[in-house]
Design a protein around this motif. Structure first.
Motif, short mmCIF file in Angstrom:
data_model
loop_
_atom_site.label_atom_id
_atom_site.label_comp_id
_atom_site.label_asym_id
_atom_site.label_seq_id
_atom_site.Cartn_x
_atom_site.Cartn_y
_atom_site.Cartn_z
N ASN A 126 -11.92 -16.12 76.43
CA ASN A 126 -12.71 -15.87 75.22
C ASN A 126 -14.21 -15.94 75.48
O ASN A 126 -14.99 -16.31 74.61
CB ASN A 126 -12.35 -16.87 74.10
N ALA A 166 -12.72 -10.47 72.47
CA ALA A 166 -12.99 -11.88 72.15
C ALA A 166 -13.40 -12.04 70.69
O ALA A 166 -12.72 -11.56 69.80
CB ALA A 166 -14.02 -12.46 73.11
N LYS A 167 -14.54 -12.69 70.44
CA LYS A 167 -14.98 -12.93 69.07
C LYS A 167 -15.65 -11.72 68.43
O LYS A 167 -16.02 -11.76 67.27
CB LYS A 167 -15.95 -14.12 69.03
N ASP A 181 -7.90 -7.34 71.62
CA ASP A 181 -7.90 -8.57 72.40
C ASP A 181 -6.51 -9.18 72.38
O ASP A 181 -5.76 -9.00 71.42
CB ASP A 181 -8.92 -9.58 71.85
N ASN A 199 -5.82 -12.40 72.28
CA ASN A 199 -5.79 -13.60 71.44
C ASN A 199 -5.68 -13.23 69.96
O ASN A 199 -6.64 -12.73 69.37
CB ASN A 199 -7.06 -14.42 71.68
N LEU A 210 -8.41 -14.84 67.47
CA LEU A 210 -9.74 -14.22 67.49
C LEU A 210 -9.74 -12.88 66.78
O LEU A 210 -10.69 -12.54 66.07
CB LEU A 210 -10.22 -14.04 68.93
#
Length: 280
Positions: free
Chosen positions: A77, A117-118, A150, A152, A155
């Protein structure tokens, strides 16, 4: 007591092979401590007493709640605004002018941010496009589409809010850009709604094909391959390459190289950086 669970060499190899097979992520033996530190919280949640017990669970079709937690825990991340600088210079000074002049007027121009990521990279692209359109008012900014993916899932769920802590904002965000496009709230710095709406976020494993997202004119595939095994670098890039339109642009990390194989990509240098263009 679970904090004291040790990871044997055999357990490390079993879990590493699982992560490579499922997500492409490669962890060097000398970094086995990272694997144990990241997965221990999940073992505590599951009230397990060994990594071998956890591995056996993974071999029996674990529920999505477990696999999602694994994705949260093993992903790095790491992201910054306008990371490395030169890719966004290339975007503004080379790629956007060339695409706008070569694509039919009403045809969408599509971007992919892989490993988003974010959301800093995807939103950096959106801000770059906005800035370019302000300097070139005849360009219709509504023709640009940005897709971000992403591994994740947490996120991906949070990124569309465009809300960032002061720590996140300070990592590469110019003060003038922050003042122009962000609002300070009790929860953090929030990006303008119009820019947030330019990006759609999706959970995606880059070991899987990207067909459902369509084709792209520009793909930011930066600082992703560094986490993959050599074989999976080629495997994942193959999925990315298949979704890049002829004449489209590929940007990879400044410390990355194309993996072995034959790629119909021409490397071009500009300023301090480089980019690839897919042959027609």
């Amino acid at each position: 007591m679970n904090n004291l669970i040790s990871l044997s060499n055999e357990e490390f190899l079993l879990l590493r092979d699982y992560l490579v097979s499922q997500y492409g992520i490669w962890i060097e033996k000398e970094k086995d401590y990272l694997l144990s530190e990241r997965l221990r919280p999940l073992l505590r949640e599951l009230k397990m007493t060994s990594f071998h017990q956890f591995y056996l669970l993974l071999q029996n079709s674990p529920p999505i709640t477990i696999t999602n937690r694994i994705k949260e825990l093993i992903t790095t991340n790491e992201s910054q605004w306008f990371r490395d600088g030169h890719p966004f210079e290339i975007l503004s000074e080379v790629i956007l002018p060339q695409l706008i002049s070569s694509r039919p007027l009403m045809e969408p121009i599509r971007f992919l941010s892989a490993g988003s990521a974010k959301g800093q990279e995807a939103f950096s692209i959106a801000i770059s496009i906005e800035t370019y359109c302000k300097s070139n008012p005849k360009v219709n900014k509504d023709r640009f589409e940005i897709v971000a993916v992403d591994l994740n899932p947490t996120l991906v769920k949070e990124a569309p809010k465009g809300c960032f802590s002061s720590f996140d904002i300070e990592r590469g965000m110019p003060d003038e850009t922050r003042k122009q496009y962000f609002t300070k709230t009790d929860n953090g710095w929030v990006l303008d709604e119009a820019l947030r709406n330019q990006v759609t976020f999706h959970p995606h494993n880059l070991m899987k094909p990207l067909n459902i997202y369509g084709d792209f004119d520009v793909i930011f595939y930066r600082n992703v391959m560094i986490y993959f095994s050599d074989q999976n670098k080629s495997h994942s890039l193959g999925h990315v390459f298949n979704r890049l339109r002829p004449g489209g642009y590929l940007l990879i990390g400044s410390m990355e190289n194309l993996p072995g194989g034959t790629w119909a990509l021409d490397k071009n240098r500009y300023a301090k950086g480089a980019y690839y263009q897919k042959r027609d």
